[in-house]
Scaffold this active site. Sequence first.
Site, PDB file in Angstrom:
ATOM      1  N   CYS A  39       0.896  -1.159   0.000  1.00  0.00           N
ATOM      2  CA  CYS A  39       0.000   0.000   0.000  1.00  0.00           C
ATOM      3  C   CYS A  39       0.927   1.199   0.000  1.00  0.00           C
ATOM      4  O   CYS A  39       1.558   1.490   1.003  1.00  0.00           O
ATOM      5  CB  CYS A  39      -0.924   0.035   1.221  1.00  0.00           C
ATOM      6  SG  CYS A  39      -1.863   1.578   1.284  1.00  0.00           S
ATOM      7  N   CYS A  93      -0.491   4.148   2.548  1.00  0.00           N
ATOM      8  CA  CYS A  93      -0.472   3.984   4.004  1.00  0.00           C
ATOM      9  C   CYS A  93      -0.192   2.531   4.344  1.00  0.00           C
ATOM     10  O   CYS A  93       0.941   2.083   4.226  1.00  0.00           O
ATOM     11  CB  CYS A  93      -1.770   4.491   4.633  1.00  0.00           C
ATOM     12  SG  CYS A  93      -3.281   4.005   3.758  1.00  0.00           S
ATOM     13  N   SER A  94      -1.195   1.751   4.741  1.00  0.00           N
ATOM     14  CA  SER A  94      -0.906   0.380   5.157  1.00  0.00           C
ATOM     15  C   SER A  94      -2.101  -0.539   4.915  1.00  0.00           C
ATOM     16  O   SER A  94      -2.314  -1.480   5.664  1.00  0.00           O
ATOM     17  CB  SER A  94      -0.527   0.363   6.635  1.00  0.00           C
ATOM     18  OG  SER A  94      -1.588   0.922   7.394  1.00  0.00           O
ATOM     19  N   CYS A  95      -2.900  -0.283   3.869  1.00  0.00           N
ATOM     20  CA  CYS A  95      -4.065  -1.128   3.592  1.00  0.00           C
ATOM     21  C   CYS A  95      -3.619  -2.571   3.389  1.00  0.00           C
ATOM     22  O   CYS A  95      -2.621  -2.826   2.721  1.00  0.00           O
ATOM     23  CB  CYS A  95      -4.807  -0.610   2.360  1.00  0.00           C
ATOM     24  SG  CYS A  95      -5.403   1.071   2.609  1.00  0.00           S
TER      25      CYS A  95
HETATM   26 FE    FE Z   1      -3.333   2.021   3.005  1.00  0.00          FE
END
Ligand code: FE
Length: 198
Positions: A101, A104-106
């Site tokens: 991602c 961000c951190s999906c």
């Molecule tokens: Fe994300």
Amino acid sequence: MNNPPTQTDAARRTRALESLLVEKGLLTTEIIDGVVQQYEQDVGPLNGAKVVARAWSDPAYKRRLLADGGAAIAELGFGDAHGSKIVVLENTPSVHHLVVCTLCSCYPWSVLGLPPSWYKSYAYRARVVREPRAVLREFDLELPAAVEIRVWDSNSDLRYMVLPERPANTADHSEEQLVALVTRDSMIGVAKIAAPAK
Ligand code: FE
């Protein structure tokens, strides 16, 4: 250069937000603890490993999984509370999928649990797109030049999970034995699954 906030800042903000929500009566600490416990203990890469082992063992399930990841994952009882779509990407000897991602951190929580810290790091998010082979090498994965690498950028509505290649020497493995071989990193695409000793 953009300095990411320190862990301490993030933790402080989270605590402040939590106490505000509790104070306003919008949440209780029990609900928050329950959600944290669910993701730490009940949801984790074992769910994804069960999905992978089923796909390796049942060709009809594998077809459904690749056609509609979310529905096939729900068949095994794993759901995404956020309702985001999951696409499952099949690794083959000629194509290797890799998930990131960049924003961000999906991450597909329902099958992989909480993301590892390196997945959230700025270095991984930035470099994996520019130089995937170099990043994979740092994960001890050297792919032949002929293998095509495809990098997939997750977002909050669409998340990806890799269906790794079934390792050699597993033709006589039960589904349960296969589950034990599947690693979290192989479902993100930064690792292959090693063949068990004969
Ligand atoms: Fe994300």
